[in-house]
Design an enzyme around this catalytic site. Structure first.
Site, PDB file in Angstrom:
ATOM      1  N   GLY A 156       3.268   3.345  17.531  1.00  0.00           N
ATOM      2  CA  GLY A 156       4.591   2.610  17.849  1.00  0.00           C
ATOM      3  C   GLY A 156       4.108   1.720  19.838  1.00  0.00           C
ATOM      4  O   GLY A 156       4.940   1.205  20.034  1.00  0.00           O
TER       5      GLY A 156
ATOM      6  N   LYS B 167      -3.722   6.111  -3.484  1.00  0.00           N
ATOM      7  CA  LYS B 167      -4.628   6.450  -2.924  1.00  0.00           C
ATOM      8  C   LYS B 167      -4.489   7.811  -3.585  1.00  0.00           C
ATOM      9  O   LYS B 167      -3.980   8.060  -3.958  1.00  0.00           O
ATOM     10  CB  LYS B 167      -4.389   7.068  -1.665  1.00  0.00           C
TER      11      LYS B 167
ATOM     12  N   ASP C 152       0.772  -0.469  -0.203  1.00  0.00           N
ATOM     13  CA  ASP C 152      -0.037  -0.042  -0.072  1.00  0.00           C
ATOM     14  C   ASP C 152       0.463   1.300   0.287  1.00  0.00           C
ATOM     15  O   ASP C 152       2.184   1.242   0.728  1.00  0.00           O
ATOM     16  CB  ASP C 152      -1.003   0.025   1.317  1.00  0.00           C
TER      17      ASP C 152
ATOM     18  N   TYR D 245       2.502   9.838   0.809  1.00  0.00           N
ATOM     19  CA  TYR D 245       4.158   9.575   1.418  1.00  0.00           C
ATOM     20  C   TYR D 245       5.357   9.897   0.863  1.00  0.00           C
ATOM     21  O   TYR D 245       5.889   9.027  -0.281  1.00  0.00           O
ATOM     22  CB  TYR D 245       4.367   8.080   2.042  1.00  0.00           C
TER      23      TYR D 245
ATOM     24  N   GLY E 161      -1.451   0.375  10.414  1.00  0.00           N
ATOM     25  CA  GLY E 161      -0.961   1.405  12.049  1.00  0.00           C
ATOM     26  C   GLY E 161      -1.604   0.038  13.576  1.00  0.00           C
ATOM     27  O   GLY E 161      -2.304   0.622  14.409  1.00  0.00           O
TER      28      GLY E 161
ATOM     29  N   ASN F 103      -0.349   1.554  16.747  1.00  0.00           N
ATOM     30  CA  ASN F 103      -0.767   2.479  17.212  1.00  0.00           C
ATOM     31  C   ASN F 103       0.523   3.783  17.127  1.00  0.00           C
ATOM     32  O   ASN F 103       0.394   4.419  18.246  1.00  0.00           O
ATOM     33  CB  ASN F 103      -1.912   2.583  18.880  1.00  0.00           C
TER      34      ASN F 103
END
Length: 349
Positions: A242, A85, A54, A59, A237, A240
């Site tokens: 890290g 995206k 992805d 990014y 994620g 979360n």
């Protein structure tokens, strides 16, 4: 690597490796990495069996997509699943005006321009194909139609209205023509994802950090809606930002910022339960989301080969049923949360 087949529309669908690769870190997120480092990370993911990648224009302001270009050039297009995206166009600008200063390093001098219109969708898609060097992508996600990105519910709602007025129809058309296999949205809040799901015919959502070992509020309404409509979930994620990898230590990151006291306290309690059962926090965090039927892939990403190798090793973890039961008993896990020891999935192969 186990594969989950997803075919909501009967168009042949897509085969997701359970572990995917989120390529935001390859955009020099938080620290610059060399081209050779980026390629080594991608090759480690491929060698470990990962076949879902992805990315997004945001990014590294195109850097992540161009690094994937080099990596994917020698791969058969049918051997992997690729998503990017829409919602942002990249404009050339002065270096001091570029987007993401202090977040993305050593990137092209570009600034983001939000555009969720039909024209914006098609222009973004075309630019991504050029940066990626591919003839097609499998999934397009409308990026960041949420409060976290736009600063207020009013602004986020206005962006959603802009998208639903024309950008949405462009994605439907691309899907109906077979140009893409599926579309959805990459969202930081399950509530906004649910608002979109209630208004349109979305196939799949990339939900960033909102269904994890730490947070399961999405089980109250959004995930049941996804099950009902056959909507898939890519889970980004899983740590979360890290804290579920590092534990509740000083300076631990949560949701892209330093974790507040209440989050630190909850993670400390989860860590204590992990210690009681001989389970590593990071392995429980990665394994947990897979238990939900709607989750087709989890994409933790990585900037170092060691991080990719660690994620691949964590996939082998087999946490005891008593661990998950005790988390629920202590109110540390949603009572309706599916847990890994009971997650034999008919879609897995």
């Amino acid at each position: 690597m186990r594969v989950r087949h997803f075919d909501r529309l009967g168009n042949g669908g897509l085969d997701f490796t359970e572990l995917g690769f989120g390529s935001a870190p390859l955009g020099n997120l938080y620290r610059p990495i060399s081209e050779d480092e980026a390629q080594a990370v991608l090759e480690a993911a491929w060698d470990g069996g990962i076949r879902y990648y992805d990315t997004a224009p945001l990014y590294g302001l195109g850097l992540s997509e161009t690094r994937l270009n080099r990596f994917l050039r020698g791969k058969r297009r049918d051997d992997y699943v690729l998503s990017t995206k829409i919602g942002r166009l990249l404009q050339v600008c002065a270096p001091e005006e570029r987007t993401g200063i202090g977040k993305f390093f050593d990137t092209p001098s570009r600034r983001e321009v939000y555009d969720y219109s039909r024209d914006g969708v098609l222009r973004s898609f075309e630019a991504s194909l050029e940066r990626l060097g591919v003839d097609r992508v499998d999934i397009l996600f409308a990026h960041d139609l949420d409060i976290f990105t736009h600063g207020s519910k009013e602004t986020a709602d206005a962006r959603i209205e802009e998208f639903m007025a024309s950008g949405y129809d462009a994605l439907v058309s691309l899907r109906d023509q077979g140009v893409i296999k599926a579309f959805g949205a990459g969202i930081n809040e399950w509530e906004m994802a649910q608002a979109l799901a209630e208004r349109g015919d979305f196939d799949i959502f990339l939900l960033a950090g909102r269904y994890t070992l730490l947070e399961q509020e999405a089980l109250n309404s959004f995930l049941p809606l996804c099950e009902q409509r056959g909507i898939g979930i890519v889970l980004g994620g899983p740590y979360n930002s890290g804290i579920l990898a590092t534990g509740a230590k000083p300076g631990a990151m949560y949701n892209y910022s330093e974790a507040p006291p209440e989050i630190l306290k909850r993670v400390e309690r989860i860590e204590a339960m992990c210690a009681r059962h001989g389970v590593r926090l990071i392995e429980a965090a990665l394994r947990f989301p897979f238990a939900h039927y709607s989750v087709v892939s989890v994409i933790p990403g990585g900037q170092r080969v060691s991080e990719v190798v660690s994620n691949l090793e964590l996939m082998k973890a087999d946490n005891p049923a008593a661990f998950w039961q005790d988390l629920k008993a202590e109110g540390l896990l949603h009572p309706a949360a599916p847990t890994p020891e009971a997650s034999l999935d008919a879609r897995s192969g």
